[in-house]
Design an enzyme around this catalytic site. Structure first.
Site, short mmCIF file in Angstrom:
data_model
loop_
_atom_site.label_atom_id
_atom_site.label_comp_id
_atom_site.label_asym_id
_atom_site.label_seq_id
_atom_site.Cartn_x
_atom_site.Cartn_y
_atom_site.Cartn_z
N HIS A 1 -45.48 64.66 37.23
CA HIS A 1 -45.06 65.85 36.48
C HIS A 1 -45.98 67.06 36.62
CE1 HIS A 1 -47.41 64.76 32.52
NE2 HIS A 1 -48.08 64.39 33.59
N HIS A 2 -47.05 66.95 37.39
CA HIS A 2 -47.90 68.13 37.64
C HIS A 2 -47.52 68.85 38.93
CE1 HIS A 2 -50.32 66.99 34.30
NE2 HIS A 2 -50.79 65.90 34.86
N CYS A 3 -46.61 68.29 39.71
CA CYS A 3 -46.22 68.90 40.97
C CYS A 3 -44.97 69.75 40.77
CB CYS A 3 -45.96 67.84 42.03
SG CYS A 3 -45.63 68.53 43.67
N ASN B 1 -46.64 70.38 33.53
CA ASN B 1 -46.51 71.75 34.01
C ASN B 1 -45.72 71.90 35.30
OD1 ASN B 1 -48.80 70.44 35.23
ND2 ASN B 1 -49.49 72.44 35.98
#
Length: 328
Positions: free
Chosen positions: A114-116, A158
């Site tokens: 979920h950070h990509c 993010n």
């Protein structure tokens, strides 16, 4: 390749989950769906050619995965030992979305990067699997035009937030420790239901907020698919999460989210995201077993009239990051 010696990440976590579930006779090789590696064509649904080309540099992969020694390895080795397993987990997430629509639920024992975002990796996340799964459903599955993401990893999601910042079809609920990485203020603008937690939040407060806001999110926006990012880095003692949730609290958390989806007849798929202690594999397995015991997954989990072909399915992928990554 010994990644766990270079990063707090347990590279064998996914295979251990499958092993535990087989020990409990919940799954067999016959009801595990083997994930297919996401192809370049698949990845280009979200990622730019420029971003994918940058992953051919070991320095870039070292920064994204936070494993500095990778910079000294030839990129073909990095591709085979690091990126290919991540692409296979990404393929598993895409497949989990399709299975959930067909059968009511699915679990990718892996994924949750979920950070990509479409043009930037980070936090051990090289491919935007959540964004990819939703875009595939929007573009290729009839009747899927609204999605909700419930992100309960300890860190702010993010990546998918940046990707869906101006997309009214996607509702994001994110509950995270606001004191830790990534602290992405720009991405927070995409969160429709934001729940920021303090250091050492414990079970009682945490579970009350999970139930209140999960129910609230699904009442506020009725999706055609629910994506559940179920990171276990909320566990007490996790070196990166900074929260104090018990194993029993994690099991109950997952039950709350799946029950909210079932009560509304919303297809749901889960990805396992972060979790940096050896014992998280056992907790994930126990949570899946509990979901089955509660009638929230399995052949009887959903209304048969709505989901007549529902069956028990896990997604399984091979790779060096563990002997099996899976969608149940």
């Amino acid at each position: 390749m010994g990644l766990e010696k270079l990063h707090p990440f347990d590279s064998g976590k996914w295979g251990k989950v499958i092993h535990f579930l087989k020990e409990e006779q919940f799954i067999t090789d016959g009801n595990i769906v083997e994930a297919r590696e996401a192809t370049e064509e698949d990845l280009l649904v979200v990622h730019s050619k420029r971003y994918l080309s940058r992953l051919k540099w070991s320095l870039v992969v070292a920064k994204i995965t936070e494993i500095p020694p990778l910079v000294f390895l030839p990129n073909p080795l990095v591709q085979r030992k690091v990126l290919r397993p991540l692409r296979t987990q990404t393929g598993g997430t895409i497949m989990a979305g399709k299975l959930a629509v067909e059968r009511g639920w699915a679990i990718n024992v892996g994924g949750g990067f979920h950070h990509c975002s479409s043009d930037k990796g980070g936090g051990f996340c090289a491919y935007a699997d959540i964004t990819l799964a939703i875009r595939f459903l929007f573009e290729r599955v009839e009747g899927i035009s609204r999605a909700t993401i419930i992100d309960l990893d300890a860190h702010q999601g993010n990546g998918h937030e940046r990707d869906f910042l101006d997309d009214s079809r996607v509702f994001i609920m994110d509950m995270y420790n606001h004191n830790i990485y990534p602290g992405d203020r720009f991405a927070k603008r995409a969160i429709k239901r934001k729940v920021e937690l303090d250091w050492d939040t414990e079970d009682a407060e945490y579970l009350q907020k999970v139930e209140l806001h999960s129910e609230g999110a699904l009442n506020e926006f009725r999706p055609d698919i629910l994506v559940y990012n179920a990171g276990t880095d909320i566990l007490d003692g996790d070196p990166l999460g900074g929260l104090s949730i018990s194993p029993q609290g994690i099991v109950k958390r997952d039950e709350i989210v799946f029950r909210a989806a079932k009560q509304r007849g919303i297809p749901i798929f889960m990805v396992t995201s972060g979790g940096y202690q050896k014992k998280t594999a056992r907790i994930i397995a126990d949570s899946i077993l509990n979901l089955h015991q509660q009638g929230l997954i399995g052949a009887e989990a959903m209304n048969r009239e709505e989901f007549p072909s529902l069956a028990t399915h896990l997604m399984c992928c091979s790779g060096s990051a563990g002997p099996a990554h899976t969608t149940v």
